[in-house]
Design a protein around this motif. Structure first.
Motif, PDB file in Angstrom:
ATOM      1  N   THR A   1      12.742  62.978  61.387  1.00  0.00           N
ATOM      2  CA  THR A   1      11.474  62.984  60.675  1.00  0.00           C
ATOM      3  C   THR A   1      10.494  63.931  61.346  1.00  0.00           C
ATOM      4  O   THR A   1      10.636  64.290  62.521  1.00  0.00           O
ATOM      5  N   ASP A   2       9.482  64.360  60.597  1.00  0.00           N
ATOM      6  CA  ASP A   2       8.449  65.251  61.129  1.00  0.00           C
ATOM      7  C   ASP A   2       7.661  64.550  62.227  1.00  0.00           C
ATOM      8  O   ASP A   2       7.484  63.323  62.207  1.00  0.00           O
ATOM      9  N   THR A   3       7.158  65.325  63.162  1.00  0.00           N
ATOM     10  CA  THR A   3       6.428  64.751  64.288  1.00  0.00           C
ATOM     11  C   THR A   3       5.150  64.047  63.830  1.00  0.00           C
ATOM     12  O   THR A   3       4.330  64.626  63.113  1.00  0.00           O
ATOM     13  N   GLY A   4       5.027  62.790  64.232  1.00  0.00           N
ATOM     14  CA  GLY A   4       3.792  62.049  63.983  1.00  0.00           C
ATOM     15  C   GLY A   4       3.585  61.575  62.575  1.00  0.00           C
ATOM     16  O   GLY A   4       2.518  61.039  62.250  1.00  0.00           O
ATOM     17  N   LYS A   5       4.591  61.704  61.692  1.00  0.00           N
ATOM     18  CA  LYS A   5       4.400  61.334  60.287  1.00  0.00           C
ATOM     19  C   LYS A   5       4.629  59.846  60.024  1.00  0.00           C
ATOM     20  O   LYS A   5       4.376  59.367  58.920  1.00  0.00           O
ATOM     21  N   GLY A   6       5.118  59.108  61.019  1.00  0.00           N
ATOM     22  CA  GLY A   6       5.369  57.695  60.821  1.00  0.00           C
ATOM     23  C   GLY A   6       4.094  56.865  60.874  1.00  0.00           C
ATOM     24  O   GLY A   6       3.002  57.368  61.177  1.00  0.00           O
ATOM     25  N   PRO A   7       4.189  55.559  60.609  1.00  0.00           N
ATOM     26  CA  PRO A   7       3.022  54.672  60.659  1.00  0.00           C
ATOM     27  C   PRO A   7       2.559  54.441  62.092  1.00  0.00           C
ATOM     28  O   PRO A   7       3.255  54.796  63.058  1.00  0.00           O
ATOM     29  N   ALA A   8       1.395  53.830  62.243  1.00  0.00           N
ATOM     30  CA  ALA A   8       0.821  53.588  63.567  1.00  0.00           C
ATOM     31  C   ALA A   8       1.707  52.700  64.430  1.00  0.00           C
ATOM     32  O   ALA A   8       1.652  52.775  65.662  1.00  0.00           O
ATOM     33  N   THR A   9       2.544  51.866  63.813  1.00  0.00           N
ATOM     34  CA  THR A   9       3.448  51.005  64.585  1.00  0.00           C
ATOM     35  C   THR A   9       4.548  51.794  65.268  1.00  0.00           C
ATOM     36  O   THR A   9       5.309  51.236  66.050  1.00  0.00           O
ATOM     37  N   TRP A  10       4.634  53.101  64.996  1.00  0.00           N
ATOM     38  CA  TRP A  10       5.568  53.966  65.703  1.00  0.00           C
ATOM     39  C   TRP A  10       4.895  54.629  66.904  1.00  0.00           C
ATOM     40  O   TRP A  10       5.514  55.455  67.578  1.00  0.00           O
ATOM     41  N   ASN A  11       3.647  54.261  67.186  1.00  0.00           N
ATOM     42  CA  ASN A  11       2.891  54.819  68.308  1.00  0.00           C
ATOM     43  C   ASN A  11       2.772  53.791  69.429  1.00  0.00           C
ATOM     44  O   ASN A  11       2.784  52.581  69.174  1.00  0.00           O
ATOM     45  N   HIS A  12       2.598  54.255  70.649  1.00  0.00           N
ATOM     46  CA  HIS A  12       2.705  53.359  71.805  1.00  0.00           C
ATOM     47  C   HIS A  12       1.609  52.299  71.856  1.00  0.00           C
ATOM     48  O   HIS A  12       1.776  51.267  72.503  1.00  0.00           O
TER      49      HIS A  12
ATOM     50  N   SER B   1       2.706  49.349  77.050  1.00  0.00           N
ATOM     51  CA  SER B   1       2.923  48.882  75.674  1.00  0.00           C
ATOM     52  C   SER B   1       3.430  47.443  75.658  1.00  0.00           C
ATOM     53  O   SER B   1       2.993  46.628  74.827  1.00  0.00           O
ATOM     54  N   LEU B   2       4.352  47.132  76.575  1.00  0.00           N
ATOM     55  CA  LEU B   2       4.874  45.763  76.654  1.00  0.00           C
ATOM     56  C   LEU B   2       3.754  44.787  76.983  1.00  0.00           C
ATOM     57  O   LEU B   2       3.635  43.720  76.352  1.00  0.00           O
ATOM     58  N   ALA B   3       2.913  45.134  77.955  1.00  0.00           N
ATOM     59  CA  ALA B   3       1.823  44.251  78.363  1.00  0.00           C
ATOM     60  C   ALA B   3       0.800  44.051  77.252  1.00  0.00           C
ATOM     61  O   ALA B   3       0.202  42.979  77.133  1.00  0.00           O
ATOM     62  N   ASN B   4       0.594  45.067  76.433  1.00  0.00           N
ATOM     63  CA  ASN B   4      -0.420  45.006  75.376  1.00  0.00           C
ATOM     64  C   ASN B   4       0.126  44.528  74.032  1.00  0.00           C
ATOM     65  O   ASN B   4      -0.619  44.482  73.054  1.00  0.00           O
ATOM     66  N   GLY B   5       1.407  44.194  73.986  1.00  0.00           N
ATOM     67  CA  GLY B   5       1.985  43.722  72.739  1.00  0.00           C
ATOM     68  C   GLY B   5       2.092  44.793  71.676  1.00  0.00           C
ATOM     69  O   GLY B   5       2.056  44.485  70.473  1.00  0.00           O
ATOM     70  N   THR B   6       2.235  46.063  72.098  1.00  0.00           N
ATOM     71  CA  THR B   6       2.291  47.169  71.135  1.00  0.00           C
ATOM     72  C   THR B   6       3.554  48.004  71.314  1.00  0.00           C
ATOM     73  O   THR B   6       3.533  49.225  71.154  1.00  0.00           O
ATOM     74  N   VAL B   7       4.660  47.359  71.672  1.00  0.00           N
ATOM     75  CA  VAL B   7       5.922  48.098  71.801  1.00  0.00           C
ATOM     76  C   VAL B   7       6.237  48.749  70.455  1.00  0.00           C
ATOM     77  O   VAL B   7       6.322  48.062  69.429  1.00  0.00           O
ATOM     78  N   PRO B   8       6.395  50.059  70.415  1.00  0.00           N
ATOM     79  CA  PRO B   8       6.538  50.731  69.117  1.00  0.00           C
ATOM     80  C   PRO B   8       7.933  50.617  68.531  1.00  0.00           C
ATOM     81  O   PRO B   8       8.931  50.470  69.237  1.00  0.00           O
ATOM     82  N   ARG B   9       7.985  50.691  67.198  1.00  0.00           N
ATOM     83  CA  ARG B   9       9.225  50.946  66.494  1.00  0.00           C
ATOM     84  C   ARG B   9       9.321  52.464  66.282  1.00  0.00           C
ATOM     85  O   ARG B   9       8.557  53.217  66.861  1.00  0.00           O
ATOM     86  N   GLY B  10      10.249  52.894  65.462  1.00  0.00           N
ATOM     87  CA  GLY B  10      10.377  54.331  65.225  1.00  0.00           C
ATOM     88  C   GLY B  10      11.463  54.640  64.219  1.00  0.00           C
ATOM     89  O   GLY B  10      12.000  53.754  63.552  1.00  0.00           O
ATOM     90  N   ASN B  11      11.789  55.918  64.106  1.00  0.00           N
ATOM     91  CA  ASN B  11      12.823  56.368  63.189  1.00  0.00           C
ATOM     92  C   ASN B  11      14.188  56.101  63.818  1.00  0.00           C
ATOM     93  O   ASN B  11      14.752  56.944  64.508  1.00  0.00           O
ATOM     94  N   THR B  12      14.696  54.929  63.589  1.00  0.00           N
ATOM     95  CA  THR B  12      15.972  54.504  64.170  1.00  0.00           C
ATOM     96  C   THR B  12      17.060  54.310  63.118  1.00  0.00           C
ATOM     97  O   THR B  12      18.166  53.912  63.457  1.00  0.00           O
ATOM     98  N   ASN B  13      16.729  54.602  61.851  1.00  0.00           N
ATOM     99  CA  ASN B  13      17.700  54.403  60.779  1.00  0.00           C
ATOM    100  C   ASN B  13      17.539  55.492  59.716  1.00  0.00           C
ATOM    101  O   ASN B  13      17.183  55.229  58.571  1.00  0.00           O
ATOM    102  N   CYS B  14      17.733  56.729  60.145  1.00  0.00           N
ATOM    103  CA  CYS B  14      17.792  57.865  59.225  1.00  0.00           C
ATOM    104  C   CYS B  14      16.542  57.983  58.343  1.00  0.00           C
ATOM    105  O   CYS B  14      16.631  58.010  57.105  1.00  0.00           O
ATOM    106  N   GLY B  15      15.395  58.042  58.983  1.00  0.00           N
ATOM    107  CA  GLY B  15      14.134  58.216  58.258  1.00  0.00           C
ATOM    108  C   GLY B  15      13.319  56.954  58.112  1.00  0.00           C
ATOM    109  O   GLY B  15      12.242  56.984  57.515  1.00  0.00           O
TER     110      GLY B  15
END
Length: 409
Positions: A224-235, A183-197
């Motif tokens: 949060t439910d599994t996989g319900k976040g945006p694509a930027t939460w994916n590797h 992910s680091l090499a491809n510039g796609t380091v994900p974000r995620g649910n890090t602030n209560c939803g």
């Protein structure tokens, strides 16, 4: 004819009638047995045919589901059914060479990343759960939508993975690091649910909370439910990537631990190696203070060739003594006697530079401690692909602890 003769004649007639009746009974019994056998044979044939057709329909249905997932994802996702019959949507991670990532500043060496090597033999690919494990009847499943399974300790997480059948295992330290480096090499380091939803970095990125609460509300349950976040939460920042590696719940990781501060790992991605046979690296997390008072933060750990200052009694798995912490795992100092370790750099335990994936480190250099990675829904900037907690014993269980299965093809 005398009375005696008449009685004898009647007895003879009665005997003949009895014999005839018995013959009729035997004939009828034989015919009924034949009818029963034909009936039973017919029923068994119908049941066998039904079972075969039902099994065939099940195979067709499950195979069609797998083919649909593979078709829609271009082969980047697939479905593996486990021993309990649960479907598991998996991301296919192809083998890569470390030097091809172009991360020269990290000093990772060359060759195949150890995530794709088992007992010295290379693998063409590995399968990693697209989602955090959830809780169907009879075990665990990797499916999108439900809440992640939580409140599990290390041993339970590992057992829930291995009971899924041959080639199933708890995600390893090797697999996590390989995905993070890719992910680091491809510039796609994900974000995620890090602030209560929601993401603490991009607060407009949200997913449904377990309690249906407002994103960012610190009260209630912010998982949060599994996989319900945006694509930027994916590797890989696509809908076909691995979801929720950062935040939501901490993930138990296998094939690494601390033993009174010493780092132990497998040498490649081999879950069959018994814990007692994990390699003892000449690498330790030392402390800058030998303080045993309280259970608070005792400062940043130091990578060292030995433990000179321990913050709790050796072999004590409790959390009754201080821990060490640094907001960036790659920023901890190294003692003068420490020899840099290439494998530990490949596993994102050590780093040659701070220009890498972000994430905090927490550890205790007393007792056995098992790794959790990624961070939870309240951890903000402390969460990340580089985040590692080495403060929990194998029996520690919290609502913020989950896990992710992986599979060898």
């Amino acid at each position: 004819m005398s009375i005696e003769q008449k009685i004898a004649e009647l007895q003879q007639v009665s005997a003949e009638q009895t014999t005839a009746s018995q013959a009729v009974v035997q004939e009828v019994s034989g015919k009924m047995a034949a009818i029963d056998k034909k009936t039973n044979d017919s029923i068994a044939k119908v049941e066998s045919t039904y079972d075969q057709k039902a099994n065939g329909l099940t195979i067709i249905a499950t195979d069609s589901y797998r083919k649909a997932v593979e078709h829609n994802s271009g082969g980047r996702n697939t479905v593996i059914y486990d021993a309990q019959g649960n479907p598991n949507i998996m991301c296919v991670i192809p083998r890569f060479n470390i030097e091809d990532l172009g991360l020269t500043a990290l000093d990772l060496g060359t060759g195949v990343h150890p995530a794709f090597v088992t007992n010295g033999a290379p693998r063409g690919e590995i399968l990693v759960g697209k989602y955090l494990a959830s809780s169907p009847a009879g075990g665990s499943a990797v499916i999108g939508g439900p809440q992640p399974r939580n409140t599990v300790n290390y041993d339970t997480a590992k057992q829930l993975c291995t009971q899924k059948g041959d080639n199933w295992h708890l995600m390893s330290i090797h697999e996590w690091a390989a995905i993070a480096l890719w992910s680091l090499a491809n510039g796609t380091v994900p974000r995620g649910n890090t602030n209560c939803g929601r993401s603490h970095e991009a607060k407009w990125e949200t997913a449904r909370r377990a309690d249906n609460g407002l994103p960012g509300d610190t009260s209630g349950t912010g998982r949060t439910d599994t996989g319900k976040g945006p694509a930027t939460w994916n590797h890989d920042h696509t809908e076909f990537g691995i979801c929720d590696l950062v935040g939501n719940v901490w993930e138990w990781i296998d094939q690494m631990k601390l033993d009174d501060g010493q780092i132990l790992t497998t040498l490649d991605n081999n879950p069959a190696v018994a814990e007692a046979n994990w390699h003892r690296h000449p690498a330790y997390f030392d402390s800058t203070s030998d303080n045993h008072s309280g259970a608070g933060n005792n400062g940043s750990p130091v990578l060292s060739d030995s433990v000179t200052k321990r913050n709790g009694p050796a072999d004590d798995d409790s959390n009754d003594y201080p821990y060490m912490d640094n907001p960036h795992f790659a920023a901890i100092t190294k003692s003068a006697g420490y020899t840099p370790n290439e494998l530990l750099r490949r596993l994102l335990i050590e780093s040659a530079t701070t220009a890498t994936v972000v994430g905090s480190i927490l550890c205790r250099n007393y007792g056995d401690r098992f790794p959790l990675r990624g961070g939870g829904f309240r951890d903000g900037s402390s969460a990340g692909l580089g985040t590692i907690s080495l403060g929990s014993s194998r029996s520690h269980s919290m609502s913020g602890f989950g896990f992710r299965p992986a599979f060898f093809v």
